[in-house]
Write a protein that holds these residues in place. Structure first.
Motif, PDB file in Angstrom:
ATOM      1  N   GLY A  11     -30.774  15.005   3.734  1.00 15.15           N
ATOM      2  CA  GLY A  11     -30.276  15.361   5.063  1.00 15.15           C
ATOM      3  C   GLY A  11     -29.547  16.673   4.904  1.00 15.15           C
ATOM      4  N   SER A  12     -28.367  16.805   5.513  1.00 14.93           N
ATOM      5  CA  SER A  12     -27.654  18.089   5.495  1.00 14.93           C
ATOM      6  C   SER A  12     -27.294  18.520   4.074  1.00 14.93           C
ATOM      7  CB  SER A  12     -26.386  17.987   6.342  1.00 14.93           C
ATOM      8  OG  SER A  12     -26.730  17.683   7.673  1.00 14.93           O
ATOM      9  N   ILE A  13     -26.527  17.682   3.368  1.00 12.28           N
ATOM     10  CA  ILE A  13     -26.080  18.054   2.017  1.00 12.28           C
ATOM     11  C   ILE A  13     -27.255  18.089   1.049  1.00 12.28           C
ATOM     12  CG2 ILE A  13     -24.690  17.264   0.038  1.00 12.28           C
ATOM     13  CD1 ILE A  13     -23.054  18.607   2.295  1.00 12.28           C
ATOM     14  N   ARG A  33     -36.751  11.042   5.125  1.00 21.55           N
ATOM     15  CA  ARG A  33     -37.467  10.293   6.154  1.00 21.55           C
ATOM     16  C   ARG A  33     -38.729  11.071   6.548  1.00 21.55           C
ATOM     17  NH1 ARG A  33     -35.296   5.446   5.338  1.00 21.55           N
ATOM     18  NH2 ARG A  33     -33.118   5.279   5.990  1.00 21.55           N
ATOM     19  N   THR A  81     -27.303  11.579  -1.927  1.00 24.11           N
ATOM     20  CA  THR A  81     -26.735  12.273  -0.765  1.00 24.11           C
ATOM     21  C   THR A  81     -26.965  11.490   0.525  1.00 24.11           C
ATOM     22  OG1 THR A  81     -28.749  13.594  -0.621  1.00 24.11           O
ATOM     23  CG2 THR A  81     -26.899  14.596  -1.782  1.00 24.11           C
ATOM     24  N   GLN A  86     -25.238   3.530   2.899  1.00 22.90           N
ATOM     25  CA  GLN A  86     -26.589   3.357   2.332  1.00 22.90           C
ATOM     26  C   GLN A  86     -26.579   3.461   0.801  1.00 22.90           C
ATOM     27  OE1 GLN A  86     -28.065   6.664   4.612  1.00 22.90           O
ATOM     28  NE2 GLN A  86     -29.214   5.334   6.002  1.00 22.90           N
ATOM     29  N   ASN A 109     -18.935  11.701   0.390  1.00 22.16           N
ATOM     30  CA  ASN A 109     -17.520  11.535   0.723  1.00 22.16           C
ATOM     31  C   ASN A 109     -17.119  10.081   0.502  1.00 22.16           C
ATOM     32  OD1 ASN A 109     -16.899  14.174   1.532  1.00 22.16           O
ATOM     33  ND2 ASN A 109     -17.666  13.841   3.607  1.00 22.16           N
ATOM     34  N   PHE A 133     -17.692  21.568   0.929  1.00 20.64           N
ATOM     35  CA  PHE A 133     -18.033  22.343   2.134  1.00 20.64           C
ATOM     36  C   PHE A 133     -18.866  21.532   3.119  1.00 20.64           C
ATOM     37  CE2 PHE A 133     -20.987  23.443  -1.328  1.00 20.64           C
ATOM     38  CZ  PHE A 133     -22.203  23.060  -0.768  1.00 20.64           C
ATOM     39  N   ASN A 134     -18.962  22.110   4.313  1.00 20.21           N
ATOM     40  CA  ASN A 134     -19.635  21.459   5.423  1.00 20.21           C
ATOM     41  C   ASN A 134     -21.036  22.042   5.625  1.00 20.21           C
ATOM     42  OD1 ASN A 134     -19.880  21.963   8.749  1.00 20.21           O
ATOM     43  ND2 ASN A 134     -19.427  19.900   8.101  1.00 20.21           N
ATOM     44  N   VAL A 135     -22.004  21.175   5.929  1.00 19.34           N
ATOM     45  CA  VAL A 135     -23.367  21.632   6.243  1.00 19.34           C
ATOM     46  C   VAL A 135     -23.849  20.892   7.483  1.00 19.34           C
ATOM     47  CG1 VAL A 135     -25.767  21.767   5.443  1.00 19.34           C
ATOM     48  CG2 VAL A 135     -23.915  22.046   3.788  1.00 19.34           C
ATOM     49  N   ARG A 279     -25.811   7.575  15.125  1.00 22.33           N
ATOM     50  CA  ARG A 279     -25.905   6.898  13.822  1.00 22.33           C
ATOM     51  C   ARG A 279     -24.569   6.286  13.500  1.00 22.33           C
ATOM     52  NH1 ARG A 279     -28.286  11.817  10.240  1.00 22.33           N
ATOM     53  NH2 ARG A 279     -26.123  12.441  10.472  1.00 22.33           N
ATOM     54  N   GLU A 282     -19.127   7.124   8.935  1.00 18.75           N
ATOM     55  CA  GLU A 282     -18.530   6.682   7.661  1.00 18.75           C
ATOM     56  C   GLU A 282     -17.051   6.314   7.848  1.00 18.75           C
ATOM     57  OE1 GLU A 282     -20.748   8.801   4.047  1.00 18.75           O
ATOM     58  OE2 GLU A 282     -19.777  10.237   5.338  1.00 18.75           O
TER      59      GLU A 282
HETATM   60  N1  LIG Z   1     -22.630  17.049   6.105  1.00 21.49           N
HETATM   61  C1  LIG Z   1     -21.566  17.553   5.530  1.00 21.49           C
HETATM   62  O1  LIG Z   1     -21.086  18.621   5.888  1.00 21.49           O
HETATM   63  C2  LIG Z   1     -20.913  16.865   4.397  1.00 21.49           C
HETATM   64  C3  LIG Z   1     -21.281  15.595   4.024  1.00 21.49           C
HETATM   65  N2  LIG Z   1     -20.712  15.035   2.914  1.00 21.49           N
HETATM   66  C4  LIG Z   1     -21.080  13.694   2.500  1.00 21.49           C
HETATM   67  O2  LIG Z   1     -22.397  13.739   1.937  1.00 21.49           O
HETATM   68  C5  LIG Z   1     -23.082  12.508   2.195  1.00 21.49           C
HETATM   69  C6  LIG Z   1     -24.370  12.841   2.930  1.00 21.49           C
HETATM   70  O3  LIG Z   1     -24.027  13.391   4.185  1.00 21.49           O
HETATM   71  P1  LIG Z   1     -25.083  14.174   5.083  1.00 21.49           P
HETATM   72  O4  LIG Z   1     -25.920  15.052   4.257  1.00 21.49           O
HETATM   73  O5  LIG Z   1     -24.309  14.747   6.195  1.00 21.49           O
HETATM   74  O6  LIG Z   1     -25.953  12.945   5.597  1.00 21.49           O
HETATM   75  P2  LIG Z   1     -27.364  12.951   6.328  1.00 21.49           P
HETATM   76  O7  LIG Z   1     -27.418  11.726   7.150  1.00 21.49           O
HETATM   77  O8  LIG Z   1     -27.588  14.278   6.968  1.00 21.49           O
HETATM   78  O9  LIG Z   1     -28.403  12.842   5.123  1.00 21.49           O
HETATM   79  C7  LIG Z   1     -28.811  11.662   4.507  1.00 21.49           C
HETATM   80  C8  LIG Z   1     -30.282  11.483   4.818  1.00 21.49           C
HETATM   81  O10 LIG Z   1     -30.833  10.516   3.934  1.00 21.49           O
HETATM   82  C9  LIG Z   1     -31.783   9.745   4.675  1.00 21.49           C
HETATM   83  N3  LIG Z   1     -32.047   8.500   3.970  1.00 21.49           N
HETATM   84  C10 LIG Z   1     -31.239   7.421   3.822  1.00 21.49           C
HETATM   85  N4  LIG Z   1     -31.855   6.474   3.092  1.00 21.49           N
HETATM   86  C11 LIG Z   1     -33.088   6.965   2.797  1.00 21.49           C
HETATM   87  C12 LIG Z   1     -34.190   6.445   2.090  1.00 21.49           C
HETATM   88  N5  LIG Z   1     -34.170   5.227   1.531  1.00 21.49           N
HETATM   89  N6  LIG Z   1     -35.311   7.195   1.971  1.00 21.49           N
HETATM   90  C13 LIG Z   1     -35.349   8.431   2.534  1.00 21.49           C
HETATM   91  N7  LIG Z   1     -34.333   8.991   3.224  1.00 21.49           N
HETATM   92  C14 LIG Z   1     -33.209   8.248   3.352  1.00 21.49           C
HETATM   93  C15 LIG Z   1     -31.072   9.559   5.993  1.00 21.49           C
HETATM   94  O11 LIG Z   1     -31.958   9.104   7.007  1.00 21.49           O
HETATM   95  P3  LIG Z   1     -31.398   8.073   8.145  1.00 21.49           P
HETATM   96  O12 LIG Z   1     -30.282   8.768   8.851  1.00 21.49           O
HETATM   97  O13 LIG Z   1     -32.624   7.830   8.962  1.00 21.49           O
HETATM   98  O14 LIG Z   1     -30.936   6.846   7.412  1.00 21.49           O
HETATM   99  C16 LIG Z   1     -30.551  10.970   6.246  1.00 21.49           C
HETATM  100  O15 LIG Z   1     -31.554  11.759   6.845  1.00 21.49           O
HETATM  101  C17 LIG Z   1     -22.107  11.650   3.016  1.00 21.49           C
HETATM  102  O16 LIG Z   1     -21.375  10.802   2.185  1.00 21.49           O
HETATM  103  C18 LIG Z   1     -21.183  12.698   3.641  1.00 21.49           C
HETATM  104  O17 LIG Z   1     -19.904  12.195   3.956  1.00 21.49           O
HETATM  105  C19 LIG Z   1     -19.814  15.704   2.127  1.00 21.49           C
HETATM  106  C20 LIG Z   1     -19.426  16.959   2.459  1.00 21.49           C
HETATM  107  C21 LIG Z   1     -19.864  17.604   3.655  1.00 21.49           C
END
Ligand SMILES: NC(=O)C1=CN([C@@H]2O[C@H](COP(=O)(O)OP(=O)(O)OC[C@H]3O[C@@H](n4cnc5c(N)ncnc54)[C@H](OP(=O)(O)O)[C@@H]3O)[C@@H](O)[C@H]2O)C=CC1
Ligand SMILES: CC(C)(CO)C(=O)C(=O)O
Length: 334
Positions: A11-13, A33, A81, A86, A109, A133-135, A279, A282
């Protein structure tokens, strides 16, 4: 050293860190996904940053799949990530499909994701990690980094799985409990930012939101102090002084904040994105962690409770950010 890196939950990170690791010469596979798979397979990734840089990673330079077996088959380094809810599910996929020798790093996080991975992956090499950092995803394979700071990876007995990734400041640290406590203090604002519906820059410019953030941090600092935990500071401003800084009048806050984390005009917390995408958030791993630890220690955490309740109400309403005024929350905490 070049690694065969699998991003467990792109996803983002995951896309941002994974894309830069691919640019650094590592063989990277994104496990994501189906929609993400289609986008990256056709458009590749575009990674932009508050510093003004922009990198394009073509679909031939990064593999992407929704199949965990294909994603993990020959991984040497796995970066987890997914959201904290999850973690166990992803840990079980790793247990089933990844080589025993693969090193696993949680880049999530929250305080205990590495411990949760260790519980479902006994005997494997697991490292805690922290992305400061944030994404945010902007669609079409574009991911934008909106704030400054390093990626920290746990040094376990002198071993720390660093990898080459341009634009990323990767550092090792032996006390990830302190690093993650320091990050959690920042993450206590994720919920406030999500409730406000504002960008981080707009929200933090308002002293009323900062007072709520400071009060939430005061409670968390009391909990960490009672546990004997000294939270790590992500910027030049010691994290223990943040509540005082946040309460400053706007003109003074603006001066002092220049020494802290840099934030661009578009950045918003990942919890805002969760609410907008309907969604689960956390909140249980951020405010929830402080509430649970406070309960054990007999330390009251009323501000974090009010914030957590407001997020749960927004999750249930399923209407995105409620765009609350800080006065609504301030009236509930006073
Ligand atoms: N975004 C940010 O700026 C920051 C985030 N973080 C931390 O990083 C972690 C990730 O965050 P972030 O990147 O924002 O999260 P996202 O939801 O953007 O990314 C996670 C991705 O993984 C997918 N996923 C989950 N399970 C599976 C699987 N079994 N197979 C394939 N894909 C899967 C999710 O899909 P689905 O949603 O459909 O389950 C989602 O698209 C979190 O703990 C967050 O707190 C830390 C610093 C900054
Ligand atoms: C905004 C930031 C970088 C710090 O609270 C974050 O961790 C998030 O959005 O999840």
């Amino acid at each position: 050293m070049d690694h065969r890196i699998t991003i467990a939950g792109a996803g983002s990170i995951g896309c941002f860190v994974g894309g830069l690791a691919a640019l650094g010469g590592n063989r990277v596979t994104l496990l994501g996904r189906p929609t993400l798979v289609d986008t990256v397979a056709t458009k590749g990734l575009t990674l932009t940053s508050f510093e003004g840089c922009s990198e394009a990673i073509s679909s031939s330079d990064v593999a992407v799949t929704a199949d965990p077996q294909a994603a993990f088959a020959d991984a040497s380094l796995i970066l987890v990530t997914v959201k904290s809810g999850q973690t166990e599910e992803m840990g079980r996929l790793i247990a089933t499909h990844a080589p025993e020798t693969a090193v696993v790093v949680s880049l999530q996080n929250g305080l205990d994701n590495a411990a949760r991975l260790r519980a479902v992956l006994p005997g494997r090499r697991i490292h805690a990690g922290m992305v400061s950092f944030n994404v945010l995803g902007r669609g079409d394979g574009v991911f934008h980094r909106g704030t400054s700071g390093p990626v920290v990876i746990e040094d376990v007995g002198g071993e720390c799985p660093l990898f080459v990734a341009p634009h990323l400041d990767l550092v090792c640290h032996p006390r990830m409990d302190e690093v993650l406590a320091g990050k959690l203090l920042y993450n206590l604002n994720n919920a406030l930012n999500a409730l406000s519906g504002l960008t981080l820059a707009e929200q933090l410019a308002d002293r009323r939101w900062r007072k709520l953030f400071a009060a939430a941090q005061d409670e968390a600092l009391a909990v960490f102090r009672a546990e004997g935990l000294a939270p790590w500071s992500m910027s030049k401003i010691p994290v223990t002084r943040m509540p005082r800084m946040l309460r400053l009048p706007n003109f003074l806050f603006r001066q002092v904040a220049k020494r802290g984390v840099r934030i661009d005009r578009t950045a918003r917390s990942s919890m805002w994105e969760d609410l907008e995408r309907r969604r689960p958030t956390e909140i249980g791993d951020l405010q929830g962690a402080i509430i649970r630890r406070g309960e054990k220690l007999g330390i009251a955490t009323p501000v974090n409770r009010v914030i957590a309740d407001a997020i749960r109400a927004a999750e249930q309403a399923g209407a995105g950010s409620p765009g609350l005024s800080p006065d609504v929350l301030l009236s509930r905490v006073s």
